[in-house]
Design a protein around this motif. Structure first.
Motif, PDB file in Angstrom:
ATOM      1  N   LYS A 201       0.858  -1.184   0.000  1.00 31.71           N
ATOM      2  CA  LYS A 201       0.000   0.000   0.000  1.00 31.71           C
ATOM      3  C   LYS A 201       0.895   1.235   0.000  1.00 31.71           C
ATOM      4  CE  LYS A 201      -4.185  -1.917   2.071  1.00 31.71           C
ATOM      5  NZ  LYS A 201      -5.200  -1.807   3.159  1.00 31.71           N
ATOM      6  N   VAL A 202       0.638   2.112  -0.958  1.00 30.36           N
ATOM      7  CA  VAL A 202       1.451   3.312  -1.129  1.00 30.36           C
ATOM      8  C   VAL A 202       0.656   4.512  -0.642  1.00 30.36           C
ATOM      9  CG1 VAL A 202       2.662   4.784  -2.776  1.00 30.36           C
ATOM     10  CG2 VAL A 202       2.636   2.300  -3.102  1.00 30.36           C
ATOM     11  N   PHE A 203       1.186   5.217   0.349  1.00 31.25           N
ATOM     12  CA  PHE A 203       0.499   6.366   0.948  1.00 31.25           C
ATOM     13  C   PHE A 203       1.060   7.649   0.335  1.00 31.25           C
ATOM     14  CE2 PHE A 203      -0.250   2.876   3.701  1.00 31.25           C
ATOM     15  CZ  PHE A 203      -1.497   3.092   4.268  1.00 31.25           C
ATOM     16  N   GLN A 204       0.224   8.282  -0.459  1.00 30.17           N
ATOM     17  CA  GLN A 204       0.617   9.469  -1.214  1.00 30.17           C
ATOM     18  C   GLN A 204       0.019  10.723  -0.599  1.00 30.17           C
ATOM     19  OE1 GLN A 204       0.348   9.903  -5.790  1.00 30.17           O
ATOM     20  NE2 GLN A 204      -1.512  10.895  -5.035  1.00 30.17           N
ATOM     21  N   ARG A 205       0.872  11.708  -0.322  1.00 27.06           N
ATOM     22  CA  ARG A 205       0.369  13.009   0.120  1.00 27.06           C
ATOM     23  C   ARG A 205       0.043  13.880  -1.082  1.00 27.06           C
ATOM     24  NH1 ARG A 205       3.913  16.450   4.290  1.00 27.06           N
ATOM     25  NH2 ARG A 205       5.351  16.368   2.507  1.00 27.06           N
ATOM     26  N   THR A 206       0.999  14.038  -1.969  1.00 23.61           N
ATOM     27  CA  THR A 206       0.770  14.771  -3.211  1.00 23.61           C
ATOM     28  C   THR A 206       1.464  14.021  -4.348  1.00 23.61           C
ATOM     29  OG1 THR A 206       2.700  16.169  -2.762  1.00 23.61           O
ATOM     30  CG2 THR A 206       0.537  17.058  -2.177  1.00 23.61           C
ATOM     31  N   PRO A 207       0.836  13.917  -5.523  1.00 23.58           N
ATOM     32  CA  PRO A 207       1.492  13.261  -6.657  1.00 23.58           C
ATOM     33  C   PRO A 207       2.575  14.166  -7.237  1.00 23.58           C
ATOM     34  CG  PRO A 207      -0.615  14.166  -7.339  1.00 23.58           C
ATOM     35  CD  PRO A 207      -0.522  14.403  -5.859  1.00 23.58           C
ATOM     36  N   GLY A 208       3.526  13.558  -7.916  1.00 23.50           N
ATOM     37  CA  GLY A 208       4.582  14.330  -8.552  1.00 23.50           C
ATOM     38  C   GLY A 208       4.518  14.197 -10.063  1.00 23.50           C
ATOM     39  N   TRP A 209       5.204  15.092 -10.727  1.00 21.10           N
ATOM     40  CA  TRP A 209       5.334  14.992 -12.180  1.00 21.10           C
ATOM     41  C   TRP A 209       6.375  13.919 -12.482  1.00 21.10           C
ATOM     42  CZ3 TRP A 209       1.926  17.223 -15.290  1.00 21.10           C
ATOM     43  CH2 TRP A 209       1.236  18.354 -14.844  1.00 21.10           C
ATOM     44  N   VAL A 210       5.975  12.903 -13.246  1.00 22.72           N
ATOM     45  CA  VAL A 210       6.852  11.769 -13.546  1.00 22.72           C
ATOM     46  C   VAL A 210       7.165  11.739 -15.032  1.00 22.72           C
ATOM     47  CG1 VAL A 210       7.165   9.277 -13.397  1.00 22.72           C
ATOM     48  CG2 VAL A 210       5.835  10.468 -11.635  1.00 22.72           C
ATOM     49  N   LEU A 211       8.447  11.755 -15.364  1.00 22.17           N
ATOM     50  CA  LEU A 211       8.901  11.661 -16.754  1.00 22.17           C
ATOM     51  C   LEU A 211       9.449  10.260 -17.020  1.00 22.17           C
ATOM     52  CD1 LEU A 211      10.787  15.074 -17.010  1.00 22.17           C
ATOM     53  CD2 LEU A 211       8.538  14.526 -17.954  1.00 22.17           C
ATOM     54  N   PRO A 212       9.345   9.790 -18.246  1.00 28.24           N
ATOM     55  CA  PRO A 212       9.880   8.444 -18.551  1.00 28.24           C
ATOM     56  C   PRO A 212      11.400   8.418 -18.418  1.00 28.24           C
ATOM     57  CG  PRO A 212       9.202   9.572 -20.563  1.00 28.24           C
ATOM     58  CD  PRO A 212       8.729  10.416 -19.427  1.00 28.24           C
ATOM     59  N   TRP A 447       9.796  27.147  -7.985  1.00 26.53           N
ATOM     60  CA  TRP A 447       9.940  26.639  -6.613  1.00 26.53           C
ATOM     61  C   TRP A 447       9.213  27.516  -5.614  1.00 26.53           C
ATOM     62  CZ3 TRP A 447      15.402  27.538  -8.442  1.00 26.53           C
ATOM     63  CH2 TRP A 447      15.797  26.521  -9.321  1.00 26.53           C
ATOM     64  N   ASN A 448       9.106  28.799  -5.926  1.00 24.81           N
ATOM     65  CA  ASN A 448       8.422  29.747  -5.026  1.00 24.81           C
ATOM     66  C   ASN A 448       7.028  30.090  -5.532  1.00 24.81           C
ATOM     67  OD1 ASN A 448      11.191  29.826  -4.183  1.00 24.81           O
ATOM     68  ND2 ASN A 448      10.829  31.782  -3.208  1.00 24.81           N
ATOM     69  N   SER A 449       6.440  29.189  -6.313  1.00 22.99           N
ATOM     70  CA  SER A 449       5.153  29.497  -6.935  1.00 22.99           C
ATOM     71  C   SER A 449       3.949  29.040  -6.132  1.00 22.99           C
ATOM     72  CB  SER A 449       5.100  28.874  -8.341  1.00 22.99           C
ATOM     73  OG  SER A 449       5.190  27.452  -8.273  1.00 22.99           O
ATOM     74  N   GLY A 450       4.172  28.489  -4.937  1.00 21.82           N
ATOM     75  CA  GLY A 450       3.034  28.192  -4.084  1.00 21.82           C
ATOM     76  C   GLY A 450       2.926  26.784  -3.565  1.00 21.82           C
ATOM     77  N   CYS A 451       3.637  25.810  -4.155  1.00 23.98           N
ATOM     78  CA  CYS A 451       3.526  24.448  -3.642  1.00 23.98           C
ATOM     79  C   CYS A 451       4.416  24.294  -2.404  1.00 23.98           C
ATOM     80  CB  CYS A 451       3.928  23.429  -4.703  1.00 23.98           C
ATOM     81  SG  CYS A 451       5.697  23.357  -5.040  1.00 23.98           S
ATOM     82  N   SER A 452       4.166  23.243  -1.649  1.00 21.15           N
ATOM     83  CA  SER A 452       4.961  22.947  -0.459  1.00 21.15           C
ATOM     84  C   SER A 452       6.001  21.902  -0.832  1.00 21.15           C
ATOM     85  CB  SER A 452       4.052  22.410   0.659  1.00 21.15           C
ATOM     86  OG  SER A 452       4.826  21.983   1.755  1.00 21.15           O
ATOM     87  N   SER A 453       7.277  22.190  -0.562  1.00 27.83           N
ATOM     88  CA  SER A 453       8.343  21.250  -0.907  1.00 27.83           C
ATOM     89  C   SER A 453       9.467  21.362   0.104  1.00 27.83           C
ATOM     90  CB  SER A 453       8.885  21.544  -2.313  1.00 27.83           C
ATOM     91  OG  SER A 453       9.699  22.702  -2.310  1.00 27.83           O
ATOM     92  N   TRP A 454      10.399  20.392   0.047  1.00 24.10           N
ATOM     93  CA  TRP A 454      11.535  20.412   0.962  1.00 24.10           C
ATOM     94  C   TRP A 454      12.523  21.504   0.603  1.00 24.10           C
ATOM     95  CZ3 TRP A 454      16.537  19.467  -0.773  1.00 24.10           C
ATOM     96  CH2 TRP A 454      16.682  18.814  -2.013  1.00 24.10           C
ATOM     97  N   TYR A 455      12.299  22.190  -0.521  1.00 25.35           N
ATOM     98  CA  TYR A 455      13.156  23.309  -0.882  1.00 25.35           C
ATOM     99  C   TYR A 455      12.957  24.511   0.049  1.00 25.35           C
ATOM    100  CZ  TYR A 455      13.357  20.856  -5.429  1.00 25.35           C
ATOM    101  OH  TYR A 455      13.515  19.930  -6.434  1.00 25.35           O
ATOM    102  N   LEU A 456      11.770  24.611   0.636  1.00 25.99           N
ATOM    103  CA  LEU A 456      11.382  25.812   1.385  1.00 25.99           C
ATOM    104  C   LEU A 456      11.294  25.549   2.878  1.00 25.99           C
ATOM    105  CD1 LEU A 456       8.410  26.944  -0.907  1.00 25.99           C
ATOM    106  CD2 LEU A 456      10.825  27.509  -1.163  1.00 25.99           C
ATOM    107  N   THR A 457      11.529  26.613   3.669  1.00 27.18           N
ATOM    108  CA  THR A 457      11.265  26.543   5.096  1.00 27.18           C
ATOM    109  C   THR A 457       9.748  26.644   5.299  1.00 27.18           C
ATOM    110  OG1 THR A 457      11.442  28.947   5.385  1.00 27.18           O
ATOM    111  CG2 THR A 457      13.470  27.658   5.630  1.00 27.18           C
ATOM    112  N   GLU A 458       9.307  26.480   6.521  1.00 29.55           N
ATOM    113  CA  GLU A 458       7.864  26.515   6.796  1.00 29.55           C
ATOM    114  C   GLU A 458       7.236  27.862   6.445  1.00 29.55           C
ATOM    115  OE1 GLU A 458       6.973  25.300  10.735  1.00 29.55           O
ATOM    116  OE2 GLU A 458       7.710  23.246  10.458  1.00 29.55           O
ATOM    117  N   ASP A 459       8.033  28.945   6.548  1.00 28.88           N
ATOM    118  CA  ASP A 459       7.484  30.257   6.207  1.00 28.88           C
ATOM    119  C   ASP A 459       7.785  30.662   4.765  1.00 28.88           C
ATOM    120  OD1 ASP A 459      10.159  30.712   6.432  1.00 28.88           O
ATOM    121  OD2 ASP A 459      10.025  32.332   7.898  1.00 28.88           O
TER     122      ASP A 459
END
Length: 488
Positions: A201-212, A447-459
């Motif tokens: 069972k795969v628990f997904q929070r948000t899907p990612g863009w997947v390239l071949p 990266w600063n367009s609004g999504c949540s990622s490990w690139y950014l701090t909480e703020d």
């Protein structure tokens, strides 16, 4: 050796790609009085630690290697972790780095003595302190595995495995397995687990863009040509580099080429996933590039295997027997695999660092890490970072950026040693101006367009990525401008 013994010219912390690369360049520039302090029992860094099934690099091997240490024998376009680790071992042997390695040395802190112009390194286990004129902090951003902050994680009674601390003794045969995370390591792990486990069972929070990901084997003739005519391998590396540079136009900034990247990913999704509802669950709601792009041709088929199921309900907590999701269902599991990444130092330093006047780097970085050109920090003389703040690429090989940093910092160290400088320290005004421009440019990136990622701090502060091309990043580090520094 006591704290008053003869200091080293250079202390390198970490024996991964960065530490070994820095050691090679120091030797090539005639600097031999250095030691590499490594907490593990062998070299390799993240490629030593990440040995999970399917572990591989998603950057082509010709590009995920140093230009000053070409390898004509890569077996395929994209190499697995074992082959990459073998490449690091080969560099150690070829360039005579082994005598400089100090294994089992976990650094607990480094402190600068302003009067003496020396750094003192402390270690765990009562090891003797070491002093050095200069320090290269090459511990890397992906060195400390991080479990997610999920309620009840300690209550779970089954087997827990982190992707970066894989348990090779655990037998998945006939087991019910839960995978938390759908990032870069997860898309490699899941297809392998589906082959072995009874149920996944795969628990997904948000899907990612997947390239071949098309991984072609390298034939013997190609290897022979690369070996006998090294210039051909250099040309191949250049071709891969500029190909990846062009991708920046679609993933670093939101442009019409971003739609092209997204179209390719959506075509890949449609060609591999027939069920419309599953396709909808796997379609991101953010622009390509905002989170790390994923590369896999095996992930989507694995999710559709008879023994695999995608769970998109948020995880509420872990229970003694498995994972409980927000709608109240408990998913029992014999084992939970956490493909949840690393504790990246976006706020605070990976090792306690005390600089000039007692200032503490971790305290100063609490609001978000920063540096001058990712390599030096005002107030911390003779200290050099590899893969420091805002040196992350979203489109190209990390080793391109790392090689530029290594050449820059080894040139700076050579200046310190040849001129007999007590200190070389980044100027505060130059550092502030550099980071103001950097953050201003970052506002226009995906990266600063609004999504949540490990690139950014909480703020929302981006302490991770570089807002430009790899060629731009390398160009700014092409030479050490002494006007950027205070010299003593």
């Amino acid at each position: 050796m006591s704290a008053v013994s003869k200091p080293l010219d250079v202390a390198i912390i970490g024996a991964g790609f960065a530490g070994i690369g820095a050691a090679i360049r120091l030797r090539q520039k005639g600097i031999g009085d250095f030691a590499i302090f490594e907490r593990g029992d062998r070299v390799g860094g993240t490629w030593r630690d990440n040995t999970y099934p399917g572990a591989a690099c998603d950057i082509p091997s010709r590009l995920y290697s140093y230009s000053f240490a070409p390898n004509p024998d890569w077996s395929a376009t994209y190499s697995g972790s074992a082959e990459i680790l073998g490449y690091i071992d080969s560099m150690v042997a070829e360039f005579g780095i082994a005598p400089h390695l100090r294994f089992g040395h976990t650094v607990t802190g480094i402190v600068f003595d302003e009067e003496a112009g020396l750094w003192t390194l402390s270690f765990t286990g009562g090891r003797r302190k070491v002093r050095a004129r200069t320090v290269i902090l090459a511990s890397g951003p992906l060195s400390n595995a991080g479990f997610p902050d999920i309620a009840g994680i300690d209550s779970y009674e089954g087997h827990k495995i982190h992707s970066a601390r894989w348990d090779h003794d655990y037998d998945f045969t006939g087991k019910k397995v839960a995978v938390v995370g759908t990032g870069a390591s997860a898309v490699q792990i899941i297809p392998e687990l589906v082959k072995r486990a009874a149920a996944v069972k795969v628990f997904q929070r948000t899907p990612g863009w997947v390239l071949p990901r098309v991984n072609r084997r390298t034939n013997g003739l190609t290897k022979q040509v690369y070996r006998q005519l090294p210039v051909t391998q250099s040309l191949a590396r250049e071709a891969w580099f500029w190909g990846h540079e062009s991708v920046a136009l679609g993933v670093v900034w939101n442009t019409p080429l971003t739609r092209v990247v997204e179209s390719v990913a959506l075509m890949h999704l449609r060609s591999q996933v027939r069920d419309p509802w599953l396709r909808r669950q796997l379609t991101p709601d953010f622009r390509a590039g905002c989170k790390r792009l994923l590369m896999s041709s095996e992930y989507y088929p694995a999710l559709q295997a008879d023994n695999c199921k995608l769970i998109t309900w948020p995880i509420a907590e872990l229970s003694p027997h498995g994972i409980r999701t927000a709608e109240g269902i408990e998913h029992c599991a014999d084992c939970i695999v956490f493909a949840t990444g690393f504790e990246v130092s976006k706020q605070g330093s990976p090792i306690p660092v005390t600089g000039r006047g007692g200032r503490v780097l971790g305290d100063e970085w609490r609001g978000g890490a920063y540096a001058f050109k990712s390599v030096t920090v005002a107030g911390y003389p003779n200290l050099f970072l590899t893969f420091g703040p805002n040196s992350g690429p979203g489109h190209n090989s990390a080793l391109v950026y790392m090689e530029a940093q290594i050449d820059y910092l080894t040139d700076a160290i050579k200046i310190v040693l040849e001129r007999g400088l007590r200190t070389l320290e980044a100027r505060q005004d130059r550092q502030d101006r550099y980071n103001r421009g950097l953050q201003r440019r970052l506002t226009a990136t995906t990266w600063n367009s609004g999504c949540s990622s490990w690139y950014l701090t909480e703020d929302g502060f981006n302490a991770t990525m570089y807002p430009g091309f790899g060629s731009q990043y390398a160009r700014q580090l092409a030479r050490v401008d002494l006007a950027d520094f205070h010299l003593r």
